[in-house]
Design a protein around this motif. Structure first.
Motif, PDB file in Angstrom:
ATOM      1  N   UNK A 101       0.838  -1.206   0.000  1.00 58.06           N
ATOM      2  CA  UNK A 101       0.000   0.000   0.000  1.00 58.06           C
ATOM      3  C   UNK A 101       0.869   1.250   0.000  1.00 58.06           C
ATOM      4  N   UNK A 102       1.908   1.245   0.806  1.00 56.63           N
ATOM      5  CA  UNK A 102       2.802   2.406   0.878  1.00 56.63           C
ATOM      6  C   UNK A 102       3.502   2.618  -0.465  1.00 56.63           C
ATOM      7  N   UNK A 103       3.968   1.549  -1.096  1.00 48.04           N
ATOM      8  CA  UNK A 103       4.656   1.687  -2.380  1.00 48.04           C
ATOM      9  C   UNK A 103       3.704   2.181  -3.466  1.00 48.04           C
ATOM     10  N   UNK A 104       2.481   1.639  -3.500  1.00 53.69           N
ATOM     11  CA  UNK A 104       1.503   2.092  -4.503  1.00 53.69           C
ATOM     12  C   UNK A 104       1.161   3.561  -4.277  1.00 53.69           C
ATOM     13  N   UNK A 105       0.953   3.923  -3.010  1.00 59.76           N
ATOM     14  CA  UNK A 105       0.610   5.311  -2.688  1.00 59.76           C
ATOM     15  C   UNK A 105       1.734   6.262  -3.083  1.00 59.76           C
ATOM     16  N   UNK A 106       2.965   5.905  -2.731  1.00 58.62           N
ATOM     17  CA  UNK A 106       4.095   6.769  -3.096  1.00 58.62           C
ATOM     18  C   UNK A 106       4.261   6.867  -4.613  1.00 58.62           C
ATOM     19  N   UNK A 107       4.021   5.771  -5.315  1.00 55.63           N
ATOM     20  CA  UNK A 107       4.099   5.817  -6.770  1.00 55.63           C
ATOM     21  C   UNK A 107       3.050   6.731  -7.378  1.00 55.63           C
ATOM     22  N   UNK A 108       1.811   6.640  -6.876  1.00 57.49           N
ATOM     23  CA  UNK A 108       0.746   7.496  -7.396  1.00 57.49           C
ATOM     24  C   UNK A 108       0.971   8.964  -7.047  1.00 57.49           C
ATOM     25  N   UNK A 109       1.464   9.227  -5.844  1.00 55.85           N
ATOM     26  CA  UNK A 109       1.742  10.610  -5.455  1.00 55.85           C
ATOM     27  C   UNK A 109       2.896  11.169  -6.288  1.00 55.85           C
ATOM     28  N   UNK A 110       3.880  10.340  -6.589  1.00 56.82           N
ATOM     29  CA  UNK A 110       4.982  10.781  -7.444  1.00 56.82           C
ATOM     30  C   UNK A 110       4.473  11.153  -8.834  1.00 56.82           C
ATOM     31  N   UNK A 111       3.583  10.334  -9.377  1.00 60.46           N
ATOM     32  CA  UNK A 111       3.004  10.648 -10.687  1.00 60.46           C
ATOM     33  C   UNK A 111       2.232  11.961 -10.623  1.00 60.46           C
ATOM     34  N   UNK A 112       1.468  12.162  -9.548  1.00 62.28           N
ATOM     35  CA  UNK A 112       0.692  13.403  -9.391  1.00 62.28           C
ATOM     36  C   UNK A 112       1.611  14.622  -9.321  1.00 62.28           C
ATOM     37  N   UNK A 113       2.683  14.515  -8.566  1.00 59.45           N
ATOM     38  CA  UNK A 113       3.612  15.642  -8.442  1.00 59.45           C
ATOM     39  C   UNK A 113       4.312  15.903  -9.773  1.00 59.45           C
ATOM     40  N   UNK A 114       4.713  14.857 -10.470  1.00 63.19           N
ATOM     41  CA  UNK A 114       5.374  15.043 -11.764  1.00 63.19           C
ATOM     42  C   UNK A 114       4.427  15.682 -12.782  1.00 63.19           C
ATOM     43  N   UNK A 115       3.162  15.283 -12.759  1.00 62.55           N
ATOM     44  CA  UNK A 115       2.200  15.904 -13.673  1.00 62.55           C
ATOM     45  C   UNK A 115       1.979  17.369 -13.331  1.00 62.55           C
ATOM     46  N   UNK A 116       1.968  17.684 -12.041  1.00 66.70           N
ATOM     47  CA  UNK A 116       1.791  19.084 -11.645  1.00 66.70           C
ATOM     48  C   UNK A 116       2.983  19.936 -12.070  1.00 66.70           C
ATOM     49  N   UNK A 117       4.186  19.383 -11.952  1.00 68.43           N
ATOM     50  CA  UNK A 117       5.387  20.124 -12.353  1.00 68.43           C
ATOM     51  C   UNK A 117       5.410  20.293 -13.866  1.00 68.43           C
ATOM     52  N   UNK A 118       4.987  19.258 -14.599  1.00 66.24           N
ATOM     53  CA  UNK A 118       5.004  19.323 -16.059  1.00 66.24           C
ATOM     54  C   UNK A 118       3.979  20.309 -16.607  1.00 66.24           C
ATOM     55  N   UNK A 119       2.863  20.446 -15.901  1.00 65.65           N
ATOM     56  CA  UNK A 119       1.832  21.354 -16.399  1.00 65.65           C
ATOM     57  C   UNK A 119       2.039  22.698 -15.786  1.00 65.65           C
TER      58      UNK A 119
END
Length: 119
Positions: A101-119
């Motif tokens: 659960x922790x790994x999935x959550x960190x992976x999804x949060x990383x994707x969210x942060x990367x998308x926010x930085x890219x946009x």
């Protein structure tokens, strides 16, 4: 009005947090949320016309609340994904499930942060 925004935010929160349980209900919930949003817009423009002007901090507070809701929804979705969907972790111990659960959550949060930085 604050109550109108709060009602829309609560509906959005429930929709985002529990859409992993039943994706069909998420589609239905989205349609009803859009209908409610349009009805609020109609009421604001045609029924109440113009609200009494009051100073406010703006939408920054609501964006902060939406950010918190999205992070909580990410954690809850990964937990529900692990509990509801049949995976290979059913025979594992609680610590293995928690680490997944922790790994999935960190992976999804990383994707969210990367998308926010890219946009």
């Amino acid at each position: 009005y604050v109550e109108d925004f709060l009602e829309v935010i609560i509906g959005f929160s429930v929709l985002v947090c529990f859409s992993a349980v039943s994706p069909l209900m998420a589609i239905i919930g989205f349609v009803f949320q859009m209908c409610e949003y349009r009805l609020l817009a109609y009421r604001m423009t045609w029924v109440t016309c113009r609200p009494f002007p009051m100073s406010s901090a703006g939408l920054a507070e609501w964006l902060t609340i939406l950010d918190v809701v999205l992070y909580l929804a990410t954690c809850l979705s990964s937990l529900l994904l692990l509990c509801v969907v049949r995976t290979g972790l059913e025979r594992r111990g609680a610590m293995d499930k928690l680490s997944a659960v922790v790994m999935i959550t960190l992976g999804l949060i990383t994707v969210k942060v990367l998308l926010r930085v890219a946009l």
